[in-house]
Design a protein around this motif. Structure first.
Motif, short mmCIF file in Angstrom:
data_model
loop_
_atom_site.label_atom_id
_atom_site.label_comp_id
_atom_site.label_asym_id
_atom_site.label_seq_id
_atom_site.Cartn_x
_atom_site.Cartn_y
_atom_site.Cartn_z
N TYR A 29 18.86 23.35 -20.18
CA TYR A 29 18.37 22.47 -21.23
C TYR A 29 19.10 21.13 -21.21
O TYR A 29 18.49 20.07 -21.33
N LEU A 30 20.44 21.16 -21.07
CA LEU A 30 21.20 19.92 -21.03
C LEU A 30 20.76 19.05 -19.86
O LEU A 30 20.67 17.84 -19.98
N SER A 31 20.50 19.68 -18.74
CA SER A 31 20.01 18.96 -17.57
C SER A 31 18.64 18.34 -17.86
O SER A 31 18.38 17.18 -17.53
N PHE A 32 17.78 19.10 -18.50
CA PHE A 32 16.45 18.62 -18.89
C PHE A 32 16.58 17.43 -19.85
O PHE A 32 15.92 16.41 -19.69
N LYS A 33 17.46 17.56 -20.83
CA LYS A 33 17.65 16.52 -21.84
C LYS A 33 18.21 15.24 -21.24
O LYS A 33 17.93 14.15 -21.72
N SER A 34 18.99 15.37 -20.17
CA SER A 34 19.57 14.19 -19.53
C SER A 34 18.59 13.49 -18.59
O SER A 34 18.94 12.50 -17.97
N GLY A 35 17.38 14.03 -18.49
CA GLY A 35 16.35 13.36 -17.71
C GLY A 35 16.05 13.98 -16.36
O GLY A 35 15.27 13.44 -15.59
N ASN A 36 16.66 15.10 -16.04
CA ASN A 36 16.40 15.77 -14.77
C ASN A 36 15.01 16.41 -14.84
O ASN A 36 14.80 17.39 -15.53
N LYS A 37 14.07 15.83 -14.12
CA LYS A 37 12.68 16.29 -14.21
C LYS A 37 12.49 17.71 -13.69
O LYS A 37 11.63 18.43 -14.17
N GLU A 38 13.30 18.12 -12.71
CA GLU A 38 13.18 19.48 -12.19
C GLU A 38 13.51 20.51 -13.27
O GLU A 38 12.97 21.60 -13.29
N SER A 39 14.41 20.16 -14.17
CA SER A 39 14.80 21.09 -15.23
C SER A 39 13.64 21.39 -16.17
O SER A 39 13.59 22.43 -16.80
N ALA A 40 12.71 20.46 -16.28
CA ALA A 40 11.54 20.69 -17.12
C ALA A 40 10.72 21.86 -16.58
O ALA A 40 10.06 22.57 -17.34
N GLU A 41 10.78 22.09 -15.28
CA GLU A 41 10.08 23.21 -14.66
C GLU A 41 10.96 24.47 -14.63
O GLU A 41 10.45 25.59 -14.69
N ILE A 42 12.26 24.30 -14.55
CA ILE A 42 13.18 25.42 -14.42
C ILE A 42 13.35 26.17 -15.74
O ILE A 42 13.33 27.40 -15.77
N LEU A 43 13.48 25.45 -16.84
CA LEU A 43 13.74 26.09 -18.12
C LEU A 43 12.68 27.11 -18.50
O LEU A 43 13.02 28.24 -18.85
N PRO A 44 11.39 26.82 -18.39
CA PRO A 44 10.39 27.86 -18.69
C PRO A 44 10.48 29.07 -17.78
O PRO A 44 10.23 30.19 -18.21
N LEU A 45 10.84 28.87 -16.50
CA LEU A 45 11.02 30.00 -15.59
C LEU A 45 12.12 30.92 -16.07
O LEU A 45 11.98 32.14 -16.07
N ILE A 46 13.22 30.32 -16.49
CA ILE A 46 14.36 31.11 -16.97
C ILE A 46 13.99 31.85 -18.25
O ILE A 46 14.26 33.03 -18.41
#
Length: 85
Positions: A29-46
């Motif tokens: 989530y922190l990675s997603f919040k910092s703008g890492n676009k890949e994290s937007a796809e990773i978080l739902p997988l997790i």
């Protein structure tokens, strides 16, 4: 993706905490919040992985949702509440 392959590995513990009390969910989530676009796809997988438990209490007794609420992370609260566990 690489994350999907890692999640298929039964040795990965999604509930394990770092020495700072963070989990892979919060780190993603922190990675997603910092703008890492890949994290937007990773978080739902997790979050959709069988080993992730929405009600799991970490070492201080908080769940991921408690932690997000305490820190004012409304985006994470929404993500956690939207997921069908």
């Amino acid at each position: 993706t690489c994350v999907e392959l890692l999640l298929q590995n039964s040795k990965i513990n999604l509930l394990e905490e770092t020495s700072y009390g963070q989990t892979i969910v919060y780190a993603s989530y922190l990675s997603f919040k910092s703008g890492n676009k890949e994290s937007a796809e990773i978080l739902p997988l997790i979050l959709s992985h069988n080993d992730f438990k929405i009600n799991h209490q970490y070492r201080h007794g908080d769940t991921a949702l408690h932690h997000a609420c305490k820190n004012g992370d409304l985006d994470l609260v929404q993500i956690l509440c939207d997921e069908p566990y």
